[in-house]
Design a protein around this motif. Sequence first.
Motif, PDB file in Angstrom:
ATOM      1  N   ILE A 104      14.254 -36.387  76.755  1.00  0.00           N
ATOM      2  CA  ILE A 104      14.081 -36.583  75.319  1.00  0.00           C
ATOM      3  C   ILE A 104      15.439 -36.933  74.721  1.00  0.00           C
ATOM      4  CG2 ILE A 104      13.476 -35.462  73.135  1.00  0.00           C
ATOM      5  CD1 ILE A 104      11.071 -35.751  74.783  1.00  0.00           C
ATOM      6  N   LEU A 105      15.469 -38.067  74.034  1.00  0.00           N
ATOM      7  CA  LEU A 105      16.702 -38.503  73.388  1.00  0.00           C
ATOM      8  C   LEU A 105      16.673 -38.039  71.930  1.00  0.00           C
ATOM      9  CD1 LEU A 105      19.224 -40.225  74.065  1.00  0.00           C
ATOM     10  CD2 LEU A 105      18.013 -42.165  73.100  1.00  0.00           C
ATOM     11  N   VAL A 106      17.721 -37.341  71.541  1.00  0.00           N
ATOM     12  CA  VAL A 106      17.762 -36.713  70.228  1.00  0.00           C
ATOM     13  C   VAL A 106      19.046 -37.130  69.519  1.00  0.00           C
ATOM     14  CG1 VAL A 106      17.813 -34.473  69.053  1.00  0.00           C
ATOM     15  CG2 VAL A 106      16.478 -34.735  71.128  1.00  0.00           C
ATOM     16  N   LEU A 120      17.909 -33.987  65.305  1.00  0.00           N
ATOM     17  CA  LEU A 120      16.882 -34.776  64.645  1.00  0.00           C
ATOM     18  C   LEU A 120      16.203 -35.668  65.658  1.00  0.00           C
ATOM     19  CD1 LEU A 120      19.191 -35.754  61.722  1.00  0.00           C
ATOM     20  CD2 LEU A 120      17.122 -34.416  61.425  1.00  0.00           C
ATOM     21  N   LEU A 121      14.895 -35.572  65.702  1.00  0.00           N
ATOM     22  CA  LEU A 121      14.138 -36.379  66.643  1.00  0.00           C
ATOM     23  C   LEU A 121      14.021 -37.818  66.169  1.00  0.00           C
ATOM     24  CD1 LEU A 121      12.769 -35.834  69.303  1.00  0.00           C
ATOM     25  CD2 LEU A 121      10.651 -35.430  68.070  1.00  0.00           C
ATOM     26  N   GLU A 122      13.791 -37.976  64.882  1.00  0.00           N
ATOM     27  CA  GLU A 122      13.668 -39.312  64.320  1.00  0.00           C
ATOM     28  C   GLU A 122      15.051 -39.852  63.989  1.00  0.00           C
ATOM     29  OE1 GLU A 122      10.627 -40.546  63.997  1.00  0.00           O
ATOM     30  OE2 GLU A 122       9.655 -38.662  64.541  1.00  0.00           O
ATOM     31  N   THR A 123      15.140 -41.166  63.966  1.00  0.00           N
ATOM     32  CA  THR A 123      16.388 -41.777  63.544  1.00  0.00           C
ATOM     33  C   THR A 123      16.475 -41.687  62.024  1.00  0.00           C
ATOM     34  OG1 THR A 123      16.307 -43.289  65.388  1.00  0.00           O
ATOM     35  CG2 THR A 123      17.725 -43.890  63.565  1.00  0.00           C
ATOM     36  N   ASP A 147      12.818 -26.561  76.181  1.00  0.00           N
ATOM     37  CA  ASP A 147      13.519 -25.412  76.765  1.00  0.00           C
ATOM     38  C   ASP A 147      15.010 -25.433  76.462  1.00  0.00           C
ATOM     39  OD1 ASP A 147      11.270 -24.283  77.940  1.00  0.00           O
ATOM     40  OD2 ASP A 147      11.479 -25.487  79.759  1.00  0.00           O
ATOM     41  N   GLU A 148      15.595 -26.615  76.507  1.00  0.00           N
ATOM     42  CA  GLU A 148      17.058 -26.677  76.424  1.00  0.00           C
ATOM     43  C   GLU A 148      17.618 -26.535  75.021  1.00  0.00           C
ATOM     44  OE1 GLU A 148      18.423 -29.183  80.359  1.00  0.00           O
ATOM     45  OE2 GLU A 148      18.344 -30.228  78.453  1.00  0.00           O
ATOM     46  N   CYS A 149      16.855 -26.947  74.001  1.00  0.00           N
ATOM     47  CA  CYS A 149      17.445 -26.926  72.658  1.00  0.00           C
ATOM     48  C   CYS A 149      16.532 -26.335  71.587  1.00  0.00           C
ATOM     49  CB  CYS A 149      17.883 -28.329  72.250  1.00  0.00           C
ATOM     50  SG  CYS A 149      16.507 -29.474  72.078  1.00  0.00           S
ATOM     51  N   GLY A 150      15.305 -25.965  71.947  1.00  0.00           N
ATOM     52  CA  GLY A 150      14.427 -25.324  70.977  1.00  0.00           C
ATOM     53  C   GLY A 150      13.824 -26.246  69.942  1.00  0.00           C
ATOM     54  N   LEU A 151      14.009 -27.554  70.130  1.00  0.00           N
ATOM     55  CA  LEU A 151      13.446 -28.512  69.181  1.00  0.00           C
ATOM     56  C   LEU A 151      11.952 -28.691  69.461  1.00  0.00           C
ATOM     57  CD1 LEU A 151      14.462 -30.536  66.958  1.00  0.00           C
ATOM     58  CD2 LEU A 151      14.523 -32.250  68.763  1.00  0.00           C
ATOM     59  N   ASN A 152      11.148 -28.779  68.392  1.00  0.00           N
ATOM     60  CA  ASN A 152       9.721 -29.018  68.567  1.00  0.00           C
ATOM     61  C   ASN A 152       9.438 -30.514  68.662  1.00  0.00           C
ATOM     62  OD1 ASN A 152       9.026 -26.353  68.547  1.00  0.00           O
ATOM     63  ND2 ASN A 152       8.265 -26.337  66.449  1.00  0.00           N
ATOM     64  N   VAL A 153       8.687 -30.879  69.691  1.00  0.00           N
ATOM     65  CA  VAL A 153       8.353 -32.273  69.948  1.00  0.00           C
ATOM     66  C   VAL A 153       6.842 -32.342  70.162  1.00  0.00           C
ATOM     67  CG1 VAL A 153       8.806 -34.224  71.496  1.00  0.00           C
ATOM     68  CG2 VAL A 153      10.573 -32.524  71.125  1.00  0.00           C
ATOM     69  N   SER A 154       6.226 -33.458  69.772  1.00  0.00           N
ATOM     70  CA  SER A 154       4.794 -33.565  70.015  1.00  0.00           C
ATOM     71  C   SER A 154       4.497 -34.668  71.012  1.00  0.00           C
ATOM     72  CB  SER A 154       4.040 -33.797  68.707  1.00  0.00           C
ATOM     73  OG  SER A 154       4.524 -34.934  68.067  1.00  0.00           O
ATOM     74  N   GLY A 155       3.408 -34.512  71.725  1.00  0.00           N
ATOM     75  CA  GLY A 155       3.029 -35.490  72.733  1.00  0.00           C
ATOM     76  C   GLY A 155       1.558 -35.380  73.082  1.00  0.00           C
ATOM     77  N   PHE A 156       1.177 -36.142  74.082  1.00  0.00           N
ATOM     78  CA  PHE A 156      -0.198 -36.360  74.461  1.00  0.00           C
ATOM     79  C   PHE A 156      -0.416 -35.809  75.866  1.00  0.00           C
ATOM     80  CE2 PHE A 156      -2.597 -39.493  77.020  1.00  0.00           C
ATOM     81  CZ  PHE A 156      -3.833 -39.453  76.403  1.00  0.00           C
ATOM     82  N   LEU A 157      -1.395 -34.925  76.011  1.00  0.00           N
ATOM     83  CA  LEU A 157      -1.665 -34.320  77.313  1.00  0.00           C
ATOM     84  C   LEU A 157      -3.116 -34.587  77.713  1.00  0.00           C
ATOM     85  CD1 LEU A 157      -0.639 -32.485  79.633  1.00  0.00           C
ATOM     86  CD2 LEU A 157      -1.290 -30.525  78.253  1.00  0.00           C
ATOM     87  N   PRO A 158      -3.314 -35.497  78.653  1.00  0.00           N
ATOM     88  CA  PRO A 158      -4.683 -35.818  79.063  1.00  0.00           C
ATOM     89  C   PRO A 158      -5.310 -34.696  79.884  1.00  0.00           C
ATOM     90  CG  PRO A 158      -3.082 -37.372  80.024  1.00  0.00           C
ATOM     91  CD  PRO A 158      -2.305 -36.266  79.382  1.00  0.00           C
ATOM     92  N   GLY A 159      -6.620 -34.715  79.963  1.00  0.00           N
ATOM     93  CA  GLY A 159      -7.327 -33.803  80.854  1.00  0.00           C
ATOM     94  C   GLY A 159      -7.521 -32.406  80.312  1.00  0.00           C
TER      95      GLY A 159
END
Length: 132
Positions: free
Chosen positions: A24-26, A36-39, A89-101
């Motif tokens: 993850i690039l932050v 900041l996740l967004e630019t 795990d490394e920085c405690g930042l919340n990120v969202s994503g897509f988990l199939p199945g």
Amino acid sequence: MSNVNLKKQSSREQFIEYAKTGKILVNQCIKCNNLLLETMYYCDKCFSSSFKQVSYTGTGKVVTYTIQSVSPEGFEDVDSFAWVVFKLDECGLNVSGFLPGISSPNDLPLGTPIKVIDFSEKHGLVLEKLKA
Ligand SMILES: [Zn+2]
């Protein structure tokens, strides 16, 4: 289909490139270390406009999620998935994503360890459950 040629690598493209390798690039504020996740043009904490890019391993724990089932009747298991918010795990930042199945909450207890495995133009970050 026509390919629009945008050769200049945007920060979004960089983000995607990192995601494809499981990272993850932050953007990190140089002044106050806010992540900041967004630019953004300005840090939302100290309004500094100086950032550096840092990458973190894309592993974390599930914080919350929504299960979506968009497939026709009879195919629920195939296309159901979860929109997951997870804490890195490394920085405690919340990120969202897509988990199939994922078709029921039994498939994904809160706190389940997951990792980023890919990036999809359609869905964003693609996640996978880590074997505990
Ligand atoms: Zn700041």
